[in-house]
Design a protein around this motif. Sequence first.
Motif, PDB file in Angstrom:
ATOM      1  N   ARG A 121       2.009 -12.741   4.807  1.00 44.84           N
ATOM      2  CA  ARG A 121       0.834 -12.611   3.933  1.00 44.84           C
ATOM      3  C   ARG A 121       0.728 -11.192   3.390  1.00 44.84           C
ATOM      4  NH1 ARG A 121      -4.002 -10.673   3.965  1.00 44.84           N
ATOM      5  NH2 ARG A 121      -3.933  -9.980   6.112  1.00 44.84           N
ATOM      6  N   MET A 122       0.901 -10.221   4.267  1.00 40.37           N
ATOM      7  CA  MET A 122       0.794  -8.822   3.852  1.00 40.37           C
ATOM      8  C   MET A 122       1.947  -8.422   2.926  1.00 40.37           C
ATOM      9  SD  MET A 122      -0.475  -7.178   7.446  1.00 40.37           S
ATOM     10  CE  MET A 122      -1.043  -5.595   6.858  1.00 40.37           C
ATOM     11  N   LEU A 123       3.134  -8.947   3.170  1.00 45.29           N
ATOM     12  CA  LEU A 123       4.277  -8.633   2.318  1.00 45.29           C
ATOM     13  C   LEU A 123       4.078  -9.175   0.907  1.00 45.29           C
ATOM     14  CD1 LEU A 123       7.134  -9.361   4.856  1.00 45.29           C
ATOM     15  CD2 LEU A 123       6.683  -7.146   3.774  1.00 45.29           C
ATOM     16  N   LEU A 124       3.494 -10.347   0.790  1.00 48.90           N
ATOM     17  CA  LEU A 124       3.257 -10.929  -0.524  1.00 48.90           C
ATOM     18  C   LEU A 124       2.183 -10.196  -1.309  1.00 48.90           C
ATOM     19  CD1 LEU A 124       3.511 -14.737   0.261  1.00 48.90           C
ATOM     20  CD2 LEU A 124       5.148 -13.317  -0.983  1.00 48.90           C
ATOM     21  N   GLU A 125       1.210  -9.628  -0.622  1.00 46.67           N
ATOM     22  CA  GLU A 125       0.139  -8.882  -1.289  1.00 46.67           C
ATOM     23  C   GLU A 125       0.641  -7.609  -1.952  1.00 46.67           C
ATOM     24  OE1 GLU A 125      -3.166  -7.949   1.166  1.00 46.67           O
ATOM     25  OE2 GLU A 125      -3.544 -10.023   1.693  1.00 46.67           O
ATOM     26  N   LYS A 138       0.140  -4.683  -1.124  1.00 41.65           N
ATOM     27  CA  LYS A 138      -0.823  -3.583  -1.032  1.00 41.65           C
ATOM     28  C   LYS A 138      -0.329  -2.493  -0.101  1.00 41.65           C
ATOM     29  CE  LYS A 138      -5.335  -4.284  -0.533  1.00 41.65           C
ATOM     30  NZ  LYS A 138      -6.585  -4.908  -0.081  1.00 41.65           N
ATOM     31  N   PHE A 139       0.490  -2.875   0.859  1.00 45.43           N
ATOM     32  CA  PHE A 139       0.941  -1.948   1.889  1.00 45.43           C
ATOM     33  C   PHE A 139       2.457  -1.832   1.861  1.00 45.43           C
ATOM     34  CE2 PHE A 139      -2.809  -4.171   3.552  1.00 45.43           C
ATOM     35  CZ  PHE A 139      -3.673  -3.106   3.726  1.00 45.43           C
ATOM     36  N   SER A 140       2.957  -0.672   2.273  1.00 49.00           N
ATOM     37  CA  SER A 140       4.400  -0.532   2.433  1.00 49.00           C
ATOM     38  C   SER A 140       4.818  -1.313   3.678  1.00 49.00           C
ATOM     39  CB  SER A 140       4.779   0.939   2.582  1.00 49.00           C
ATOM     40  OG  SER A 140       4.379   1.417   3.848  1.00 49.00           O
ATOM     41  N   ILE A 141       6.097  -1.553   3.794  1.00 50.78           N
ATOM     42  CA  ILE A 141       6.587  -2.285   4.962  1.00 50.78           C
ATOM     43  C   ILE A 141       6.344  -1.474   6.233  1.00 50.78           C
ATOM     44  CG2 ILE A 141       8.603  -3.331   6.050  1.00 50.78           C
ATOM     45  CD1 ILE A 141       9.602  -3.995   3.219  1.00 50.78           C
ATOM     46  N   GLY A 174      15.054 -15.511   9.370  1.00 55.42           N
ATOM     47  CA  GLY A 174      16.372 -15.556   8.753  1.00 55.42           C
ATOM     48  C   GLY A 174      16.554 -14.568   7.617  1.00 55.42           C
ATOM     49  N   MET A 175      15.559 -13.727   7.373  1.00 54.01           N
ATOM     50  CA  MET A 175      15.647 -12.713   6.316  1.00 54.01           C
ATOM     51  C   MET A 175      14.860 -11.483   6.719  1.00 54.01           C
ATOM     52  SD  MET A 175      13.132 -14.496   3.529  1.00 54.01           S
ATOM     53  CE  MET A 175      13.423 -16.165   4.053  1.00 54.01           C
ATOM     54  N   THR A 176      15.196 -10.357   6.114  1.00 48.49           N
ATOM     55  CA  THR A 176      14.477  -9.125   6.414  1.00 48.49           C
ATOM     56  C   THR A 176      13.140  -9.114   5.678  1.00 48.49           C
ATOM     57  OG1 THR A 176      15.457  -7.922   4.570  1.00 48.49           O
ATOM     58  CG2 THR A 176      16.636  -7.838   6.693  1.00 48.49           C
ATOM     59  N   PRO A 177      12.202  -8.299   6.121  1.00 51.09           N
ATOM     60  CA  PRO A 177      10.926  -8.201   5.414  1.00 51.09           C
ATOM     61  C   PRO A 177      11.094  -7.763   3.955  1.00 51.09           C
ATOM     62  CG  PRO A 177      10.743  -7.163   7.557  1.00 51.09           C
ATOM     63  CD  PRO A 177      12.173  -7.497   7.355  1.00 51.09           C
ATOM     64  N   SER A 178      11.993  -6.826   3.693  1.00 51.76           N
ATOM     65  CA  SER A 178      12.181  -6.361   2.309  1.00 51.76           C
ATOM     66  C   SER A 178      12.787  -7.465   1.434  1.00 51.76           C
ATOM     67  CB  SER A 178      13.029  -5.091   2.265  1.00 51.76           C
ATOM     68  OG  SER A 178      14.273  -5.307   2.869  1.00 51.76           O
ATOM     69  N   PHE A 179      13.700  -8.246   1.969  1.00 51.62           N
ATOM     70  CA  PHE A 179      14.270  -9.367   1.203  1.00 51.62           C
ATOM     71  C   PHE A 179      13.165 -10.377   0.876  1.00 51.62           C
ATOM     72  CE2 PHE A 179      16.342 -13.423   0.604  1.00 51.62           C
ATOM     73  CZ  PHE A 179      17.384 -13.114  -0.257  1.00 51.62           C
ATOM     74  N   PHE A 180      12.345 -10.691   1.862  1.00 55.54           N
ATOM     75  CA  PHE A 180      11.246 -11.644   1.638  1.00 55.54           C
ATOM     76  C   PHE A 180      10.316 -11.136   0.541  1.00 55.54           C
ATOM     77  CE2 PHE A 180       6.917 -13.128   2.456  1.00 55.54           C
ATOM     78  CZ  PHE A 180       7.115 -14.494   2.446  1.00 55.54           C
ATOM     79  N   ARG A 181       9.971  -9.857   0.600  1.00 57.97           N
ATOM     80  CA  ARG A 181       9.054  -9.284  -0.375  1.00 57.97           C
ATOM     81  C   ARG A 181       9.659  -9.293  -1.782  1.00 57.97           C
ATOM     82  NH1 ARG A 181       6.040  -3.698   0.464  1.00 57.97           N
ATOM     83  NH2 ARG A 181       4.280  -5.058   0.884  1.00 57.97           N
ATOM     84  N   ASP A 182      10.919  -8.914  -1.886  1.00 52.07           N
ATOM     85  CA  ASP A 182      11.550  -8.776  -3.189  1.00 52.07           C
ATOM     86  C   ASP A 182      11.895 -10.106  -3.850  1.00 52.07           C
ATOM     87  OD1 ASP A 182      11.351  -6.043  -2.907  1.00 52.07           O
ATOM     88  OD2 ASP A 182      13.420  -5.808  -2.210  1.00 52.07           O
ATOM     89  N   TYR A 183      12.246 -11.105  -3.047  1.00 48.78           N
ATOM     90  CA  TYR A 183      12.720 -12.361  -3.619  1.00 48.78           C
ATOM     91  C   TYR A 183      11.812 -13.543  -3.372  1.00 48.78           C
ATOM     92  CZ  TYR A 183      16.813  -9.565  -4.358  1.00 48.78           C
ATOM     93  OH  TYR A 183      17.642  -8.566  -4.764  1.00 48.78           O
ATOM     94  N   LYS A 184      10.769 -13.376  -2.576  1.00 44.93           N
ATOM     95  CA  LYS A 184       9.748 -14.418  -2.323  1.00 44.93           C
ATOM     96  C   LYS A 184      10.370 -15.785  -2.084  1.00 44.93           C
ATOM     97  CE  LYS A 184       6.420 -12.114  -5.226  1.00 44.93           C
ATOM     98  NZ  LYS A 184       7.186 -11.272  -6.085  1.00 44.93           N
ATOM     99  N   VAL A 185      11.290 -15.827  -1.140  1.00 45.38           N
ATOM    100  CA  VAL A 185      11.992 -17.074  -0.828  1.00 45.38           C
ATOM    101  C   VAL A 185      11.061 -18.021  -0.125  1.00 45.38           C
ATOM    102  CG1 VAL A 185      13.897 -18.049   0.475  1.00 45.38           C
ATOM    103  CG2 VAL A 185      14.187 -15.912  -0.761  1.00 45.38           C
TER     104      VAL A 185
END
Length: 54
Positions: free
Chosen positions: A10-14, A16-19, A43-54
């Motif tokens: 939820r926070m990664l999609l917002e 608003k905050f850095s990882i 199965g993915m890193t937090p940065s991958f999830f944030r950047d590609y919204k899989v």
Amino acid sequence: MDRIILEAKRMLLEKKFSINEITAELGYDDYSYFSRLYKKHTGMTPSFFRDYKV
């Protein structure tokens, strides 16, 4: 653990905050540890999830 991962997503999609801020907010001192934990459960890193919204 599921709650922590859900809250992290939820926070990664917002975006608003850095990882690093998200890591600290969830109670982890080390980004590397949190990243490994997150990848183990999703199965993915937090940065991958944030950047590609899989």
